[in-house]
Scaffold this motif. Structure first.
Motif, PDB file in Angstrom:
ATOM      1  N   GLY A  66       0.654  -1.132   0.120  1.00 20.40           N
ATOM      2  CA  GLY A  66       0.301  -0.050   0.091  1.00 20.40           C
ATOM      3  C   GLY A  66       0.891   1.324  -0.060  1.00 20.40           C
ATOM      4  O   GLY A  66       0.219   2.309   0.032  1.00 20.40           O
ATOM      5  N   SER A  67       2.215   1.055   0.105  1.00 21.85           N
ATOM      6  CA  SER A  67       2.998   2.449   0.065  1.00 21.85           C
ATOM      7  C   SER A  67       4.167   2.322  -1.000  1.00 21.85           C
ATOM      8  O   SER A  67       4.453   1.311  -1.912  1.00 21.85           O
ATOM      9  CB  SER A  67       3.836   2.482   1.426  1.00 21.85           C
ATOM     10  OG  SER A  67       2.955   2.456   2.414  1.00 21.85           O
ATOM     11  N   GLU A  68       4.756   3.304  -1.521  1.00 28.60           N
ATOM     12  CA  GLU A  68       5.816   3.420  -2.425  1.00 28.60           C
ATOM     13  C   GLU A  68       7.253   2.701  -1.716  1.00 28.60           C
ATOM     14  O   GLU A  68       7.274   2.699  -0.845  1.00 28.60           O
ATOM     15  CB  GLU A  68       6.233   4.748  -3.049  1.00 28.60           C
ATOM     16  CG  GLU A  68       6.569   5.465  -1.874  1.00 28.60           C
ATOM     17  CD  GLU A  68       7.163   6.955  -2.384  1.00 28.60           C
ATOM     18  OE1 GLU A  68       7.666   6.858  -3.449  1.00 28.60           O
ATOM     19  OE2 GLU A  68       6.971   8.013  -1.624  1.00 28.60           O
ATOM     20  N   SER A  69       7.786   2.117  -2.847  1.00 33.53           N
ATOM     21  CA  SER A  69       9.250   1.414  -2.338  1.00 33.53           C
ATOM     22  C   SER A  69      10.043   2.332  -1.984  1.00 33.53           C
ATOM     23  O   SER A  69      10.189   3.472  -2.734  1.00 33.53           O
ATOM     24  CB  SER A  69       9.681   0.438  -3.539  1.00 33.53           C
ATOM     25  OG  SER A  69       8.577  -0.549  -3.916  1.00 33.53           O
ATOM     26  N   LEU A  70      10.872   2.203  -1.218  1.00 27.94           N
ATOM     27  CA  LEU A  70      11.883   2.952  -0.615  1.00 27.94           C
ATOM     28  C   LEU A  70      13.268   2.411  -0.527  1.00 27.94           C
ATOM     29  O   LEU A  70      13.328   1.442  -0.049  1.00 27.94           O
ATOM     30  CB  LEU A  70      11.349   3.607   0.675  1.00 27.94           C
ATOM     31  CG  LEU A  70      10.189   4.419   0.845  1.00 27.94           C
ATOM     32  CD1 LEU A  70       9.815   4.587   2.431  1.00 27.94           C
ATOM     33  CD2 LEU A  70      10.340   5.731   0.344  1.00 27.94           C
ATOM     34  N   LEU A  71      14.232   3.208  -0.916  1.00 30.73           N
ATOM     35  CA  LEU A  71      15.602   2.977  -0.872  1.00 30.73           C
ATOM     36  C   LEU A  71      16.018   3.327   0.266  1.00 30.73           C
ATOM     37  O   LEU A  71      15.594   4.397   0.903  1.00 30.73           O
ATOM     38  CB  LEU A  71      16.356   3.554  -2.048  1.00 30.73           C
ATOM     39  CG  LEU A  71      16.368   2.854  -3.471  1.00 30.73           C
ATOM     40  CD1 LEU A  71      17.265   3.441  -4.290  1.00 30.73           C
ATOM     41  CD2 LEU A  71      16.892   1.328  -3.475  1.00 30.73           C
ATOM     42  N   ALA A  72      16.860   2.290   1.148  1.00 30.89           N
ATOM     43  CA  ALA A  72      17.192   2.734   2.316  1.00 30.89           C
ATOM     44  C   ALA A  72      18.665   2.275   2.686  1.00 30.89           C
ATOM     45  O   ALA A  72      18.981   0.924   2.165  1.00 30.89           O
ATOM     46  CB  ALA A  72      16.179   2.394   3.587  1.00 30.89           C
TER      47      ALA A  72
END
Length: 209
Positions: A66-72
């Motif tokens: 339900g959320s955008e993918s995030l780089l971390a």
């Protein structure tokens, strides 16, 4: 550096009790923050997270339903002091093309001249690199180097696109004259308390006679 995709879950329960329940399910509580966003509390799969974090500066692609993918990037990893298992992870959000400061490992290869002592003064060095192109480390050759040789941060051959983020004069490797067996024996004999030990031994010897 390749991205490691990890499926995460949103986390709404907090506190020690909730954290224990998460760990019992072989999952890891974590928090995502950075770039002016509010902290995002998530739960990571334990096994996948452990494998991913075996690599220093692992670039993670966090996917939350339900959320955008995030780089971390891992900022802080808390481990159980006895078991070594991961208890909590702080992740900092990064963007593609963005430059970040990270510590990378220094690897020493080759052999210095016989009779020398090689001291790795700093096992890591702080550099600035693109978040998606963080080098695994930097290699320093000491092959054939003599005593008195000092390798500084400015001497490191960093990959293209990576720059130093520390004082260029920071000492990385120091090569000195090795201590011989005779010198070591002389140092031990001259150590404080050596004479007192010998003197104390004499009356014992006399008494034994």
């Amino acid at each position: 550096m390749a991205e490691v995709k990890i499926q995460a879950e949103s986390r709404t329960e907090f506190g020690k009790g909730a954290a224990r329940r998460i760990r019992r399910d072989n999952k890891v509580p974590a928090v995502l923050y950075g770039h002016g966003t509010d902290p995002v509390h998530i739960t990571l799969p334990g096994h996948d997270t452990m494998l991913a974090l075996k690599t220093a500066n692992a670039l993670l692609l966090i996917e939350v339903a339900g959320s955008e993918s995030l780089l971390a990037l891992p900022k802080q990893v808390q481990r159980d002091p006895l078991k070594g298992t991961i208890e909590h992870v702080d992740l900092v959000i990064v963007k593609r093309g963005e430059k970040v400061e990270v510590e990378i490992a220094v690897h020493v290869e080759g052999e210095a001249v016989s009779g020398t002592l090689v001291v790795l003064e700093n096992a890591t060095v702080l550099v600035e690199a693109e978040a998606t192109h963080i080098p695994d480390g930097v290699t320093v050759s000491i092959e054939g180097l003599d005593a008195g040789t000092a390798i500084h941060a400015s001497d490191l051959k960093l990959p293209a696109g990576t720059t130093l983020a520390v004082d260029p004069e920071t000492l990385i490797v120091n090569i000195t004259t090795g201590t011989t067996a005779e010198e070591l024996e002389a140092d031990l004999a001259a150590a404080p308390g050596a004479e007192a030990t010998e003197a104390a031994a004499e009356p014992v010897a006399a008494a034994a006679e």
